[in-house]
Design an enzyme around this catalytic site. Structure first.
Site, short mmCIF file in Angstrom:
data_model
loop_
_atom_site.label_atom_id
_atom_site.label_comp_id
_atom_site.label_asym_id
_atom_site.label_seq_id
_atom_site.Cartn_x
_atom_site.Cartn_y
_atom_site.Cartn_z
N HIS A 25 39.91 -48.09 74.57
CA HIS A 25 40.47 -48.99 75.60
C HIS A 25 41.61 -48.22 76.27
O HIS A 25 41.38 -47.15 76.83
CB HIS A 25 40.89 -50.27 74.88
CG HIS A 25 41.21 -51.44 75.76
ND1 HIS A 25 41.04 -51.45 77.12
CD2 HIS A 25 41.70 -52.68 75.45
CE1 HIS A 25 41.41 -52.62 77.60
NE2 HIS A 25 41.82 -53.39 76.62
N HIS A 78 31.93 -47.16 81.18
CA HIS A 78 32.64 -48.43 81.19
C HIS A 78 31.63 -49.53 80.88
O HIS A 78 30.49 -49.45 81.30
CB HIS A 78 33.27 -48.67 82.57
CG HIS A 78 34.35 -49.69 82.53
ND1 HIS A 78 34.09 -51.04 82.61
CD2 HIS A 78 35.70 -49.57 82.38
CE1 HIS A 78 35.23 -51.69 82.54
NE2 HIS A 78 36.22 -50.84 82.38
N ASP A 120 40.91 -44.05 83.33
CA ASP A 120 41.68 -43.16 82.46
C ASP A 120 41.40 -41.69 82.69
O ASP A 120 42.10 -40.84 82.13
CB ASP A 120 41.37 -43.51 80.99
CG ASP A 120 41.96 -44.85 80.60
OD1 ASP A 120 43.10 -45.10 81.00
OD2 ASP A 120 41.27 -45.63 79.93
N1 CMC Z 1 30.45 -40.02 76.72
C1 CMC Z 1 29.17 -39.82 76.31
N2 CMC Z 1 28.27 -40.81 76.19
C2 CMC Z 1 28.66 -42.05 76.49
C3 CMC Z 1 29.97 -42.33 76.93
C4 CMC Z 1 30.86 -41.25 77.04
N3 CMC Z 1 32.11 -41.45 77.47
N4 CMC Z 1 30.08 -43.65 77.16
C5 CMC Z 1 28.90 -44.18 76.86
N5 CMC Z 1 28.03 -43.21 76.47
C6 CMC Z 1 26.61 -43.37 76.11
C7 CMC Z 1 26.47 -44.07 74.76
O1 CMC Z 1 26.42 -43.13 73.71
C8 CMC Z 1 25.16 -44.79 74.95
O2 CMC Z 1 24.12 -43.85 74.84
P1 CMC Z 1 22.71 -44.26 74.16
O3 CMC Z 1 22.14 -45.30 75.07
O4 CMC Z 1 21.95 -43.00 74.10
O5 CMC Z 1 23.05 -44.80 72.80
C9 CMC Z 1 25.19 -45.22 76.42
O6 CMC Z 1 26.05 -44.27 77.07
C10 CMC Z 1 25.73 -46.62 76.62
O7 CMC Z 1 27.08 -46.65 76.10
P2 CMC Z 1 27.67 -47.84 75.25
O8 CMC Z 1 28.47 -47.27 74.12
O9 CMC Z 1 26.59 -48.83 74.90
O10 CMC Z 1 28.63 -48.50 76.32
P3 CMC Z 1 29.75 -49.56 76.01
O11 CMC Z 1 29.77 -50.48 77.17
O12 CMC Z 1 29.62 -50.16 74.67
O13 CMC Z 1 31.08 -48.68 75.98
C11 CMC Z 1 33.01 -47.53 76.62
C12 CMC Z 1 31.98 -48.57 77.03
C13 CMC Z 1 34.11 -47.51 77.68
C14 CMC Z 1 33.66 -47.96 75.28
C15 CMC Z 1 32.33 -46.16 76.48
O14 CMC Z 1 31.76 -45.78 77.71
C16 CMC Z 1 33.29 -45.10 75.98
O15 CMC Z 1 33.53 -45.00 74.77
N6 CMC Z 1 33.89 -44.29 76.91
C17 CMC Z 1 34.88 -43.32 76.53
C18 CMC Z 1 36.21 -43.99 76.25
C19 CMC Z 1 36.90 -44.41 77.54
O16 CMC Z 1 36.99 -43.66 78.49
N7 CMC Z 1 37.44 -45.66 77.52
C20 CMC Z 1 38.20 -46.18 78.66
C21 CMC Z 1 37.53 -47.37 79.29
S1 CMC Z 1 38.26 -47.77 80.87
C22 CMC Z 1 39.83 -48.35 80.50
C23 CMC Z 1 39.81 -49.68 79.89
O17 CMC Z 1 39.48 -50.65 80.58
O18 CMC Z 1 40.15 -49.75 78.70
#
Ligand code: CMC
Length: 421
Positions: A261, A300, A356
């Protein structure tokens, strides 16, 4: 085509038809079929937990609006204090309303001396500023008798003013403590962002650079709200038990602390530092695709397009670098973005830079240590959390948050004495 959905329970043959409004239908339909039937929805992927009039987000098209105003216009023309008013009251203030709001906030920036002398001074010398911030926000509530009078509009107003006014003071105090510098008292002649920068950096002669003051204000505007994210949900869940807003905001700040987050900006700078050179970008991207780590600052839950805040921050970064000199990590970030946006792994999953990805580079160029990045996110988010908290309290449809579970543990079994196990 009717705007309704019909659900049939095949076990009983019972059917309900309910309206779909704005893509949402009420879960009451399910309870009508069977009061013991629940959705299984980990992480609320398909659950709207409230109605809200505060922030509109269209993740497919990269749209973000506060109370209807596009984030791009607010970032260009408004100030954070005006946005904080807008989030709370639903409309931009008139000049007279703004002056009263600004004056009230400006004259509540001081904190009780005991907060610093007895509370903050009690932390270990190398305590993380975000850990200090989280607990200081909760502790602040203990100084105000009326904090718990959440049903009284005047007490709620006092909490808005105090929390918005005092969080920059707390944040700067946590930083100055962590580096062993004496605390700078607020200067009520300065603007909200300039006062914060002054409390952070003033040693001897220090004048806030107007470009950095404006950049800080833009960053505050962009981080002020983002509808039902993890931190705001924490604020609403804790607030729904009628806890005071300081305790609720401390819970929200705790949620923000995590690297998935608000902690992601810190993780981005650490990641770029580890990559070290644009020559290593391609191999780093391959390692992410092999599942060895995430590309922090990308992806995201809601945006499946370029995060509009990231676009504004990227632009603002160049103004900051004119004053501070270019952050050497910028080239690595640009190369990383370019590589990822062309790679099918990221394209297919619709992973774009989020807020971020570039904010950490600006913070670092402005001299903020990485440990302060999430604190910088929390300062303006306090106005969004409070707006949601008050909306929740005034929403007749809301009750204490209490989700159901899908129990998958053992059935009933008899206790066995310790000696017999
Ligand atoms: N790098 C590589 N792969 C990713 C990433 C990433 N940053 N984000 C998502 N994926 C992949 C994930 O592994 C999954 O792949 P698969 O379908 O093969 O299993 C697919 O994309 C879908 O991702 P998800 O984990 O189901 O997506 P989510 O909605 O649960 O997670 C997130 C959203 C923000 C937690 C995630 O994208 C992430 O961990 N990003 C990196 C951390 C980050 O930058 N966070 C800041 C968010 S913006 C500020 C805020 O509002 O807090």
């Amino acid at each position: 085509m009717p705007d309704t959905i019909t659900i049939t329970d095949d076990r009983t043959g019972k059917t309900v038809t309910v309206p779909i409004t704005d893509g949402v239908f009420s879960s009451a339909a399910i309870r009508e079929l069977d009061p013991n039937l629940y959705f299984y929805d980990p992480a609320y992927l398909s659950t709207a937990s409230c109605r809200s009039e505060i922030t509109y987000l269209d993740g497919d098209n990269g749209v973000l609006r506060y109370r209807g105003y596009p984030i791009e216009q607010l970032a260009e023309k408004s100030t954070y204090l005006e946005v904080a008013y807008l989030l709370r009251h639903g409309d931009l203030p008139t000049p007279a309303q703004f002056e009263t709001w600004r004056n009230e906030i400006t004259h509540h920036t001081f904190i009780h001396e005991n907060m610093r002398k007895r509370f903050v001074d009690g932390f270990h010398y190398d305590a993380h500023p975000m850990g200090m911030f989280v607990s200081s926000v909760a502790a602040l509530g203990t100084f105000y008798d009326d904090a718990k009078n959440i049903k009284d509009p005047q007490s709620r107003h006092n909490s808005f003013i105090r929390l918005i006014a005092k969080t920059p003071t707390l944040a700067a105090m946590c930083y100055r403590f962590s580096v062993g510098l004496p605390f700078n008292y607020p200067d009520n002649d300065l603007s909200y962002p300039a006062n914060f920068l002054n409390m952070m950096w003033k040693v001897g002669d220090y004048e806030v650079d107007p470009v950095l003051e404006r950049a800080m204000d833009i960053l505050f505007i962009l981080h002020a709200d983002h509808e039902q994210n993890c931190g705001t949900t924490a604020m609403r869940v804790v607030g729904s038990s009628e806890a005071d807003p300081y305790s609720s905001a401390a819970a929200a700040a705790s949620a923000l602390y995590g690297p998935l987050h608000g902690g992601a900006n810190e993780a981005v700078v650490r990641m770029l530092t580890d990559i070290g050179s644009i020559d290593n970008v391609a191999e780093f991207v391959e390692s992410v695709k092999r599942g060895e780590g995430k590309l922090m600052g990308f992806g995201h839950r809601v945006y499946k397009n370029y995060d509009p805040r990231a676009a504004i921050i990227k632009k603002s970064a160049y103004d900051v670098f004119e004053v501070t000199g270019k952050n050497p990590l910028l080239d690595i970030a640009l190369k990383l973005e370019e590589t990822a946006l062309k790679d099918p792994y990221f394209v297919d999953r619709r992973l774009y830079p989020n807020v971020d990805f570039y904010s950490g580079l600006i913070y670092q160029a402005m001299n903020f240590p990485v440990e302060m990045f999430t604190v910088l996110f929390a300062i303006p988010r306090i106005s969004g959390w409070l707006a949601h908290w008050e909306e929740l309290l005034l929403d007749k449809e809301q009750k204490i948050s209490r989700p159901r579970q899908w129990y998958t543990g053992p059935g009933e079994r008899d206790y066995v004495d310790l000696s017999a196990r």
